[in-house]
Scaffold this active site. Structure first.
Site, PDB file in Angstrom:
ATOM      1  CB  SER A   1      -0.897   0.010   1.249  1.00  0.00           C
ATOM      2  OG  SER A   1      -1.589   1.240   1.372  1.00  0.00           O
TER       3      SER A   1
ATOM      4  CE1 TYR B   1      -3.860  -2.219   4.879  1.00  0.00           C
ATOM      5  CE2 TYR B   1      -3.506   0.093   4.327  1.00  0.00           C
ATOM      6  CZ  TYR B   1      -3.730  -1.221   3.934  1.00  0.00           C
ATOM      7  OH  TYR B   1      -3.815  -1.522   2.593  1.00  0.00           O
TER       8      TYR B   1
END
Length: 249
Positions: free
Chosen positions: A144, A158
């Site tokens: 990501s 995250y």
């Protein structure tokens, strides 16, 4: 010609489903893992079969070693090989400031996002490595842009897990490059999938699109195209790359 074999984790929806269907169209047979959405997984499998692929579905937890081993044992039995592993499964965890986070937040996110990815990589390397009797292969980890941006104010846990995925990707790529295995990652940015709604922010793509230089969110299909490139022979000299797929963000 023998179709190549790809495992896609988290293959029931979003980037995983788009990758699976595109792979089927480009000549791969597939083993798809998913956690809970049976109907969505079956729909993805049907779409892949319609494109000519043989497809096996495996339900399981991407952070469970026993479920990971079961998936690899099944691919051994069904196909006798694995050419590409796409580590797509993962979770964001709850939207929460770090000061308000719990141990469970960190454990629940790092278990599938980091430990699970590492265990999937381990099993793939054991089968692909030419030093271990394999024929080589490719691993593509779905990371990501949060690995660099950090996820502050929403998902630091995250972002930190995806930072670990990028580091794992680079380290493993250098470890196994001489064993016929290319390891790379894609780092999607603001992609219009269900992950935002699942994390409690259904308006997130619309709300943040103005901050993307290209002025819009991306699509799962656009990420899938990058994954298939990194998996393909067209990327034969690409290793240890973490490819940003974020519209410039």
């Amino acid at each position: 010609m023998t179709r190549r074999v790809m495992m896609v984790t988290g293959g029931s929806r979003g980037i995983g489903a788009a990758t699976a269907v595109l792979a089927a169209q480009r000549g791969y047979d597939l083993l798809l893992t998913y956690r809970s959405e049976v109907a969505r997984a079956e729909a993805t499998a049907r779409a892949c079969e319609a494109a000519g692929a043989r497809v096996i579905l495996m339900q399981g937890d991407a952070g469970s070693e026993s479920d990971i081993l079961a998936a690899f044992n099944r691919i051994d039995e069904a196909f006798g090989r694995i050419d590409v592993l796409v580590n797509n499964a993962g979770i964001t965890g709850p939207r929460r400031l770090l000061a308000d986070s719990t141990l469970e937040d960190w454990v629940s996110v790092f278990t599938p996002n980091v430990v699970g990815v590492a265990l999937h990589c381990r099993e793939a390397v054991r089968r692909m490595s030419i030093k271990r009797g394999g024929k080589g292969g490719a691993i593509v980890n779905v990371s990501s842009r949060a690995a660099e941006i950090g996820g502050g104010g929403e998902w630091v846990h995250y972002g930190a897990s995806k930072g670990a995925v990028d580091t794992l990707t680079v380290g493993l790529a250098r470890e196994v490059a001489a064993e016929g295995i290319r390891v790379n990652a894609v780092d999607p940015g603001l992609i219009d999938t269900e992950i935002h709604a699942a994390a409690g922010a259904p308006d997130r793509v619309a709300r943040l699109s103005a901050g993307v230089p290209m002025g819009r969110g991306g699509t799962a299909q656009e990420v899938a195209e990058c994954i298939l490139f990194l998996a393909s022979d067209a990327a034969s000299y690409v290793a240890a790359a973490c490819l940003p797929v974020g519209g410039g963000r």
